[in-house]
Design a protein around this motif. Structure first.
Motif, PDB file in Angstrom:
ATOM      1  N   ALA A  59      -8.698  -6.408 -19.582  1.00 58.75           N
ATOM      2  CA  ALA A  59      -7.416  -6.897 -19.066  1.00 58.75           C
ATOM      3  C   ALA A  59      -7.103  -6.140 -17.783  1.00 58.75           C
ATOM      4  O   ALA A  59      -6.758  -4.953 -17.817  1.00 58.75           O
ATOM      5  CB  ALA A  59      -6.313  -6.686 -20.087  1.00 58.75           C
ATOM      6  N   ARG A  60      -7.253  -6.813 -16.651  1.00 59.46           N
ATOM      7  CA  ARG A  60      -6.984  -6.190 -15.347  1.00 59.46           C
ATOM      8  C   ARG A  60      -5.500  -6.403 -15.032  1.00 59.46           C
ATOM      9  O   ARG A  60      -5.107  -7.398 -14.411  1.00 59.46           O
ATOM     10  CB  ARG A  60      -7.892  -6.773 -14.279  1.00 59.46           C
ATOM     11  CG  ARG A  60      -9.363  -6.719 -14.670  1.00 59.46           C
ATOM     12  CD  ARG A  60     -10.283  -6.985 -13.515  1.00 59.46           C
ATOM     13  NE  ARG A  60     -10.408  -5.796 -12.659  1.00 59.46           N
ATOM     14  CZ  ARG A  60     -11.128  -5.748 -11.550  1.00 59.46           C
ATOM     15  NH1 ARG A  60     -11.774  -6.833 -11.132  1.00 59.46           N
ATOM     16  NH2 ARG A  60     -11.207  -4.649 -10.839  1.00 59.46           N
ATOM     17  N   CYS A  61      -4.694  -5.470 -15.486  1.00 60.64           N
ATOM     18  CA  CYS A  61      -3.244  -5.636 -15.483  1.00 60.64           C
ATOM     19  C   CYS A  61      -2.672  -5.609 -14.070  1.00 60.64           C
ATOM     20  O   CYS A  61      -3.080  -4.798 -13.237  1.00 60.64           O
ATOM     21  CB  CYS A  61      -2.603  -4.550 -16.325  1.00 60.64           C
ATOM     22  SG  CYS A  61      -3.111  -4.595 -18.069  1.00 60.64           S
ATOM     23  N   ALA A  62      -1.687  -6.464 -13.855  1.00 59.97           N
ATOM     24  CA  ALA A  62      -1.026  -6.539 -12.553  1.00 59.97           C
ATOM     25  C   ALA A  62       0.282  -5.770 -12.545  1.00 59.97           C
ATOM     26  O   ALA A  62       0.771  -5.386 -11.479  1.00 59.97           O
ATOM     27  CB  ALA A  62      -0.761  -7.994 -12.173  1.00 59.97           C
ATOM     28  N   LEU A 104      -6.157  -0.498 -15.197  1.00 61.88           N
ATOM     29  CA  LEU A 104      -4.974  -0.349 -14.341  1.00 61.88           C
ATOM     30  C   LEU A 104      -5.304  -0.366 -12.853  1.00 61.88           C
ATOM     31  O   LEU A 104      -4.422  -0.137 -12.030  1.00 61.88           O
ATOM     32  CB  LEU A 104      -4.275   0.978 -14.676  1.00 61.88           C
ATOM     33  CG  LEU A 104      -3.857   1.197 -16.127  1.00 61.88           C
ATOM     34  CD1 LEU A 104      -3.221   2.578 -16.279  1.00 61.88           C
ATOM     35  CD2 LEU A 104      -2.906   0.116 -16.611  1.00 61.88           C
ATOM     36  N   SER A 105      -6.556  -0.642 -12.500  1.00 61.24           N
ATOM     37  CA  SER A 105      -7.001  -0.436 -11.119  1.00 61.24           C
ATOM     38  C   SER A 105      -6.273  -1.293 -10.092  1.00 61.24           C
ATOM     39  O   SER A 105      -6.341  -1.011  -8.888  1.00 61.24           O
ATOM     40  CB  SER A 105      -8.510  -0.661 -11.007  1.00 61.24           C
ATOM     41  OG  SER A 105      -8.866  -1.985 -11.369  1.00 61.24           O
ATOM     42  N   ARG A 106      -5.577  -2.340 -10.536  1.00 63.28           N
ATOM     43  CA  ARG A 106      -4.803  -3.157  -9.593  1.00 63.28           C
ATOM     44  C   ARG A 106      -3.370  -2.667  -9.435  1.00 63.28           C
ATOM     45  O   ARG A 106      -2.635  -3.174  -8.573  1.00 63.28           O
ATOM     46  CB  ARG A 106      -4.805  -4.615 -10.047  1.00 63.28           C
ATOM     47  CG  ARG A 106      -6.183  -5.253  -9.962  1.00 63.28           C
ATOM     48  CD  ARG A 106      -6.133  -6.730 -10.196  1.00 63.28           C
ATOM     49  NE  ARG A 106      -7.414  -7.354  -9.906  1.00 63.28           N
ATOM     50  CZ  ARG A 106      -7.630  -8.661  -9.939  1.00 63.28           C
ATOM     51  NH1 ARG A 106      -6.655  -9.485 -10.249  1.00 63.28           N
ATOM     52  NH2 ARG A 106      -8.826  -9.143  -9.660  1.00 63.28           N
ATOM     53  N   MET A 107      -2.987  -1.701 -10.242  1.00 59.02           N
ATOM     54  CA  MET A 107      -1.617  -1.182 -10.187  1.00 59.02           C
ATOM     55  C   MET A 107      -1.608   0.044  -9.273  1.00 59.02           C
ATOM     56  O   MET A 107      -1.769   1.171  -9.718  1.00 59.02           O
ATOM     57  CB  MET A 107      -1.115  -0.864 -11.596  1.00 59.02           C
ATOM     58  CG  MET A 107      -0.985  -2.108 -12.457  1.00 59.02           C
ATOM     59  SD  MET A 107      -0.484  -1.782 -14.160  1.00 59.02           S
ATOM     60  CE  MET A 107       1.129  -1.029 -13.921  1.00 59.02           C
ATOM     61  N   LYS A 108      -1.436  -0.199  -7.986  1.00 62.15           N
ATOM     62  CA  LYS A 108      -1.601   0.838  -6.968  1.00 62.15           C
ATOM     63  C   LYS A 108      -0.326   1.096  -6.157  1.00 62.15           C
ATOM     64  O   LYS A 108      -0.390   1.627  -5.046  1.00 62.15           O
ATOM     65  CB  LYS A 108      -2.741   0.454  -6.015  1.00 62.15           C
ATOM     66  CG  LYS A 108      -4.130   0.603  -6.637  1.00 62.15           C
ATOM     67  CD  LYS A 108      -5.205   0.350  -5.610  1.00 62.15           C
ATOM     68  CE  LYS A 108      -6.600   0.647  -6.138  1.00 62.15           C
ATOM     69  NZ  LYS A 108      -6.820   2.099  -6.342  1.00 62.15           N
ATOM     70  N   GLY A 109       0.812   0.749  -6.701  1.00 56.61           N
ATOM     71  CA  GLY A 109       2.056   0.990  -5.974  1.00 56.61           C
ATOM     72  C   GLY A 109       2.343   2.471  -5.793  1.00 56.61           C
ATOM     73  O   GLY A 109       2.135   3.273  -6.703  1.00 56.61           O
TER      74      GLY A 109
END
Length: 474
Positions: A59-62, A104-109
């Motif tokens: 699951a590549r979470c956004a 979590l790799s897409r959660m980069k805020g």
């Protein structure tokens, strides 16, 4: 997507019906990947090429809602669950076979408050992401030595690096964290809310939930005076004897980690040193520019080095200095321990094994963790070894899987020889899967408190793919 055979938290295999998977996928803003999806092969890879695992679902979470949905899905379906931030963990504890990976790799805020000097960082960020954002404001947070390292795993294990002697561990600069718990609740942990959870995540690893964001205290660090100084191997015993006294008494603005290494075959190193086994210290000075010469005078007075490449550089440049040597996919095997003293007997063993590096990239590092770290009590956070002076790691590294056994054997034999001269426990981020006794030795008298907190927040041990603190109720 068809029905999937999965691994459960009970160790049994079962079938996950297509309708459940489809419903889960429809509730995500990010991606849900299985083995037949494009992108799965790349998504399942982690930093250590020695790890080759095949999750059933990734699951590549956004966003946080995706994380909550994924945790609930794993719990309700009794799925084996792993959580991946940067994917840098040596033991591959950000992935699993046949279970669900929360990626979590897409959660980069990242959000900087320059007045308060705080940094809010989402769980998928790397150190490079954070350095890029903070450097624009003349700030930095104490972290590691490679920009590709994930912030989440580094922080949850404690976090040490170039700024440690002056500003403490990464967890000593953590103000709060947002966490998705095993029951799907979203909570904030800080000194006033969920204080027990805040204590536990500062060194206790990913045992208690998925940390979706961290709030750090940053410090005014922009340009540092840094770089490597190398000596020939016949000076190593003398260098280590000098170093053990010098660094622990040096001003906290000055940091230097000791290494056995083979010189990389390229600039800035001269050709006659290429691939030569040497010893060295990689320095970082954060003090006033006008005091640089004074700070380095004892180093220059010790002995003329065979090579020196020290000068002013932006802090992010130092953090990324070794990145080109160690891209994703290398074979890694490392073992570590905390160290209080470097006796002459221990130094003799370091010489024996450090002079026999099995590959070009294999190395041994001694990272100073004194100064500000030692001023925090051993029971004030889950990180126990506050009295230690160094964090030691033997890292066997090579690009070729055919050399995996060779580098593993060297690291284990080196570690076995030095272990009697150490504190007995290790930095959890320098541990492979080494068993429960090793985990308990690392947390010492903090372990029972960690178990009690695990019982409260994760009684069924949903978060078990880690250096696991086993709940008494599971």
């Amino acid at each position: 997507m068809v029905s999937l055979h999965i691994a459960t938290t009970t160790g049994e295999e079962t079938v996950l019906e297509e309708a459940r998977v489809t419903a889960f996928k429809s509730n995500l803003r990010g991606e849900l990947l299985s083995a037949d999806d494009e992108g799965y092969e790349n998504a399942r890879k982690v930093y250590n090429g020695m790890i080759d695992r095949h999750p059933c679902l990734i699951a590549r979470c956004a966003n946080v809602a995706d994380v909550i949905n994924a945790v609930n899905f794993a719990r309700e379906n009794k799925l084996l669950l792993a959580v991946r931030g940067g994917g840098h963990n040596g033991a591959g504890l950000g992935t699993c076979d046949d279970g669900l990976v929360i990626d979590l790799s897409r959660m980069k805020g990242i959000r900087i408050d320059p007045q308060a000097r705080t940094v809010r960082v989402e769980g998928g960020c790397t150190l490079g992401d954070v350095d890029h954002a903070t450097h624009a404001f003349g700030l930095a947070i104490p972290s590691g030595i490679n920009s590709t390292t994930g912030v989440a795993g580094l922080t949850l294990g404690g976090g040490h690096g170039y700024l440690t002697r002056k500003y403490g561990l990464t967890i000593d600069n953590l103000l709060e964290a947002d966490v998705v718990l095993a029951d799907g609740r979203f909570v904030t942990a800080n000194a006033n809310e969920n204080e027990d959870l805040f204590w536990a995540i500062r060194g206790g690893g990913g045992n208690f939930g998925v940390v979706t964001s961290f709030l750090f205290q940053a410090h005014p660090v922009s340009t540092v005076y840094a770089g490597p100084t190398l000596w020939h191997l016949d000076r190593a015993t003398e260098l280590m004897q000098w170093y053990r006294d010098f660094i622990t008494n040096a001003p906290e603005d000055l940091y230097g980690f000791f290494a056995f290494l083979k010189v990389p075959p390229g600039p800035p190193f001269p050709e006659h040193l290429h691939t030569k086994t040497m010893c060295g210290i990689i320095w970082c000075y954060t003090g006033a520019e006008e005091k640089v010469e004074e700070a380095f005078r004892p180093i220059h007075n010790f002995a003329t080095p065979a090579f020196e490449h020290i000068g002013p550089m932006p802090y992010p440049e130092l953090q990324s200095m070794f990145d080109p040597l160690m891209p994703t996919g290398m074979q890694w095997y490392w073992k570590g321990d905390f160290v209080n003293q470097l006796s002459d007997e221990a130094i003799a063993l370091h010489m024996k094994y450090g002079s026999q590096l099995p590959s070009l990239l294999s190395t041994m590092h001694l990272y100073p963790i004194d100064g500000a770290v030692n001023r925090v009590g051993k029971n004030d956070t889950a990180f126990s070894f506050r009295e230690a002076k160094w964090s030691m790691v033997m890292a066997g590294i090579d690009p070729d899987p055919a050399n995996a056994q060779k580098i593993t054997t060297w690291a284990k034999e080196y570690w076995n020889a030095l272990h009697p001269y150490t504190c007995g426990g290790a930095y959890v981020n320098f541990m492979m899967e080494e068993g429960q006794e090793r985990v308990q030795a690392t947390y010492r008298d903090n372990y029972e408190r960690l178990v009690a907190i695990k019982n409260k927040y994760d009684p069924t041990n949903l978060f078990r793919v880690n250096q696991n603190i086993k709940p008494a109720t599971a």
